[in-house]
Scaffold this active site. Structure first.
Site, PDB file in Angstrom:
ATOM      1  N   GLY A  12       0.821  -1.216   0.000  1.00  0.00           N
ATOM      2  CA  GLY A  12       0.000   0.000   0.000  1.00  0.00           C
ATOM      3  C   GLY A  12       0.850   1.259   0.000  1.00  0.00           C
ATOM      4  N   GLY A  76      -1.061   1.551  12.575  1.00  0.00           N
ATOM      5  CA  GLY A  76      -1.413   2.830  11.953  1.00  0.00           C
ATOM      6  C   GLY A  76      -2.767   2.791  11.278  1.00  0.00           C
ATOM      7  CB  THR A  78      -7.687   4.955  10.658  1.00  0.00           C
ATOM      8  OG1 THR A  78      -7.808   5.114   9.223  1.00  0.00           O
ATOM      9  CG2 THR A  78      -6.403   5.598  11.133  1.00  0.00           C
ATOM     10  CG  HIS A 133      -7.460  12.306   4.176  1.00  0.00           C
ATOM     11  ND1 HIS A 133      -8.143  12.938   5.189  1.00  0.00           N
ATOM     12  CD2 HIS A 133      -6.273  11.886   4.709  1.00  0.00           C
ATOM     13  CE1 HIS A 133      -7.402  12.892   6.300  1.00  0.00           C
ATOM     14  NE2 HIS A 133      -6.276  12.262   6.041  1.00  0.00           N
ATOM     15  CG  HIS A 134      -5.578   9.931  -0.711  1.00  0.00           C
ATOM     16  ND1 HIS A 134      -6.101   8.684  -0.927  1.00  0.00           N
ATOM     17  CD2 HIS A 134      -4.985   9.877   0.515  1.00  0.00           C
ATOM     18  CE1 HIS A 134      -5.823   7.900   0.097  1.00  0.00           C
ATOM     19  NE2 HIS A 134      -5.140   8.618   1.004  1.00  0.00           N
ATOM     20  CE  LYS A 137      -8.804   8.749   5.795  1.00  0.00           C
ATOM     21  NZ  LYS A 137      -7.991   7.615   6.253  1.00  0.00           N
ATOM     22  N   GLY A 143      -9.255   8.946  10.792  1.00  0.00           N
ATOM     23  CA  GLY A 143      -8.919   8.583  12.172  1.00  0.00           C
ATOM     24  C   GLY A 143      -8.388   9.780  12.947  1.00  0.00           C
TER      25      GLY A 143
HETATM   26  P1  NAD Z   1      -3.640   1.376   0.929  1.00  0.00           P
HETATM   27  O1  NAD Z   1      -4.997   0.945   0.501  1.00  0.00           O
HETATM   28  O2  NAD Z   1      -2.734   2.046  -0.075  1.00  0.00           O
HETATM   29  O3  NAD Z   1      -2.801   0.117   1.492  1.00  0.00           O
HETATM   30  C1  NAD Z   1      -3.344  -0.869   2.312  1.00  0.00           C
HETATM   31  C2  NAD Z   1      -2.639  -2.174   1.972  1.00  0.00           C
HETATM   32  O4  NAD Z   1      -3.073  -3.156   2.907  1.00  0.00           O
HETATM   33  C3  NAD Z   1      -2.972  -2.689   0.566  1.00  0.00           C
HETATM   34  O5  NAD Z   1      -1.781  -3.014  -0.126  1.00  0.00           O
HETATM   35  C4  NAD Z   1      -3.810  -3.940   0.851  1.00  0.00           C
HETATM   36  O6  NAD Z   1      -3.690  -4.938  -0.136  1.00  0.00           O
HETATM   37  C5  NAD Z   1      -3.231  -4.364   2.188  1.00  0.00           C
HETATM   38  N1  NAD Z   1      -4.072  -5.311   2.925  1.00  0.00           N
HETATM   39  C6  NAD Z   1      -5.417  -5.406   2.958  1.00  0.00           C
HETATM   40  N2  NAD Z   1      -5.804  -6.460   3.701  1.00  0.00           N
HETATM   41  C7  NAD Z   1      -4.666  -7.042   4.157  1.00  0.00           C
HETATM   42  C8  NAD Z   1      -4.389  -8.174   4.954  1.00  0.00           C
HETATM   43  N3  NAD Z   1      -5.382  -8.966   5.397  1.00  0.00           N
HETATM   44  N4  NAD Z   1      -3.099  -8.459   5.248  1.00  0.00           N
HETATM   45  C9  NAD Z   1      -2.088  -7.706   4.782  1.00  0.00           C
HETATM   46  N5  NAD Z   1      -2.288  -6.626   3.966  1.00  0.00           N
HETATM   47  C10 NAD Z   1      -3.557  -6.309   3.669  1.00  0.00           C
HETATM   48  O7  NAD Z   1      -3.856   2.296   2.193  1.00  0.00           O
HETATM   49  P2  NAD Z   1      -2.821   3.314   2.868  1.00  0.00           P
HETATM   50  O8  NAD Z   1      -3.066   4.693   2.338  1.00  0.00           O
HETATM   51  O9  NAD Z   1      -1.433   2.745   2.829  1.00  0.00           O
HETATM   52  O10 NAD Z   1      -3.393   3.338   4.360  1.00  0.00           O
HETATM   53  C11 NAD Z   1      -3.461   2.144   5.130  1.00  0.00           C
HETATM   54  C12 NAD Z   1      -4.149   2.432   6.462  1.00  0.00           C
HETATM   55  O11 NAD Z   1      -3.333   3.332   7.232  1.00  0.00           O
HETATM   56  C13 NAD Z   1      -5.503   3.130   6.348  1.00  0.00           C
HETATM   57  O12 NAD Z   1      -6.348   2.650   7.365  1.00  0.00           O
HETATM   58  C14 NAD Z   1      -5.183   4.596   6.574  1.00  0.00           C
HETATM   59  O13 NAD Z   1      -6.274   5.343   7.052  1.00  0.00           O
HETATM   60  C15 NAD Z   1      -4.099   4.468   7.609  1.00  0.00           C
HETATM   61  N6  NAD Z   1      -3.184   5.614   7.721  1.00  0.00           N
HETATM   62  C16 NAD Z   1      -2.784   5.923   8.988  1.00  0.00           C
HETATM   63  C17 NAD Z   1      -1.854   6.913   9.187  1.00  0.00           C
HETATM   64  C18 NAD Z   1      -1.366   7.168  10.592  1.00  0.00           C
HETATM   65  O14 NAD Z   1      -0.470   8.020  10.799  1.00  0.00           O
HETATM   66  N7  NAD Z   1      -1.887   6.435  11.593  1.00  0.00           N
HETATM   67  C19 NAD Z   1      -1.342   7.618   8.109  1.00  0.00           C
HETATM   68  C20 NAD Z   1      -1.760   7.287   6.822  1.00  0.00           C
HETATM   69  C21 NAD Z   1      -2.679   6.261   6.646  1.00  0.00           C
END
Ligand code: NAD
Length: 245
Positions: A12, A76, A78, A133-134, A137, A143
Site C-alpha cells: 500500500g 497505523g 484506521t 484526503h486523497h 481513502k 482517524g
Molecule cells: P492502501 O490501501 O494504499 O494500502 C493498504 C494495503 O493493505 C494494501 O496493499 C492492501 O492490499 C493491504 N491489505 C489489505 N488487507 C490485508 C491483509 N489482510 N493483510 C495484509 N495486507 C492487507 O492504504 P494506505 O493509504 O497505505 O493506508 C493504510 C491504512 O493506514 C488506512 O487505514 C489509513 O487510514 C491508515 N493511515 C494511517 C496513518 C497514521 O499516521 N496512523 C497515516 C496514513 C494512513
C-alpha cells in the site's frame, strides 16, 4: 543489534513509504513484507515488531497472531468498528501495542494545541472540524479527525454520539451550542489536511495541519517501533512515544 521489522500492508501507499524510510534508520531492518494473500504466520518468528498499515478488518487478526507469538505491534490502520478496536486493545496485557491515528509529530502537536485551545476558549466557541484526503481513502471521517473530535468532546464533556453533525443538508435549523460539526472532503492526491475551527461572535481561531508527504507518518511509526521494543506489555499512543505525557 538491529530491531527486526515486519510490515503488514506492505504494497500500500504507507507500506511503500515505510519500506523506503526504514533504510534511513541504522538500527532497524525490514525482514518481511506482508500484504493480502501472504502468510504472516509463516514469518512472524523472524521479527521483533510488526508495523501494520493495512485494512481495519485485517488488523485484529494481525494483533491476535502477534499476541500468540509475543511480538510487539505498531498500528497505523484506521477506521475500526467498536468490536474491532476492542479485540485489539484487549491484547494489551499480552504484548506492547502502539495504537495511533496519526504518527506525525506535527499532528501530535495539533492534538496538544486543540486541547489547550478548547480549554482556554471555553464553551462559547462553536466547534467544527474539517478534513481533506486523497480520492482513494476508504474511511471517513479520518482517524485523525476522530481523535480531534474525541479531544474536543472530552474537554467539553459532550457525548460524541449525540454531539456530532456529519455535514449539514436541508433545513437543519440553527446551530445548537452542544454540537460539533465534522466535514470530510475527498479529492486528488491530498495526503491529509485537518483544521479545527473555534468560532465565536466577533472572532475565530483556526488550527490547521497539512501533511504533504507520507514519510512524516512512516518516520513516526518507525520511531515508535524502535521505542516499543523496550516497553512492557500495554497500550501506548504517539504521545507516549514522543514523551508528551
Ligand atoms: P492502501 O490501501 O494504499 O494500502 C493498504 C494495503 O493493505 C494494501 O496493499 C492492501 O492490499 C493491504 N491489505 C489489505 N488487507 C490485508 C491483509 N489482510 N493483510 C495484509 N495486507 C492487507 O492504504 P494506505 O493509504 O497505505 O493506508 C493504510 C491504512 O493506514 C488506512 O487505514 C489509513 O487510514 C491508515 N493511515 C494511517 C496513518 C497514521 O499516521 N496512523 C497515516 C496514513 C494512513
Amino acid at each position: 543489534m538491529s530491531t527486526k521489522i515486519i510490515i503488514t500492508g506492505s504494497k500500500g501507499r504507507m507500506g511503500q513509504a515505510l519500506i523506503a524510510c526504514a533504510k534511513n534508520f541504522s538500527t532497524l531492518r525490514v525482514v518481511a513484507q506482508i500484504d493480502r494473500d501472504d502468510d504472516l504466520a509463516a514469518v512472524i518468528s523472524q521479527g521483533d515488531v510488526v508495523i501494520d498499515f493495512s485494512f481495519h478488518e485485517a488488523t485484529p487478526g494481525v494483533v491476535e497472531l502477534c499476541a500468540k507469538n509475543k511480538k510487539a505491534i505498531v498500528i497505523g490502520t484506521t477506521g475500526f468498528s467498536v468490536e474491532e478496536k476492542l479485540a485489539i486493545v484487549n491484547r494489551q496485557s499480552a504484548i506492547p501495542i502502539v495504537l495511533a491515528t496519526n504518527y506525525s509529530t506535527g499532528v501530535n502537536t495539533l492534538f496538544w494545541l486543540t486541547r489547550k485551545a478548547a480549554e482556554i476558549l471555553g464553551p462559547d466557541f462553536d466547534l467544527e472540524v474539517v478534513e481533506m484526503h486523497h480520492r482513494l481513502k476508504k474511511d471517513a471521517p479520518s482517524g485523525t479527525a476522530t481523535t480531534l473530535l474525541e479531544i474536543l468532546g472530552d474537554v467539553r464533556k459532550l457525548q460524541l454520539a449525540e454531539a456530532l453533525r456529519h455535514g449539514r443538508k436541508g433545513i437543519v435549523g440553527e446551530r445548537t451550542r452542544g454540537e460539533i460539526g465534522i466535514h470530510a472532503i475527498r479529492g486528488g492526491d491530498v495526503v491529509g489536511d485537518h483544521t479545527v475551527i473555534f468560532a465565536n461572535a466577533g472572532e475565530r481561531v483556526e488550527l490547521t495541519h497539512k501533511a504533504s508527504s507520507r514519510d512524516t507518518f512512516a518516520n513516526g511509526a518507525l520511531r515508535a517501533a524502535q521505542w516499543l521494543v523496550q516497553q512492557k506489555p500495554g497500550l501506548y499512543d504517539m504521545q507516549d512515544v514522543l514523551g508528551l505525557k
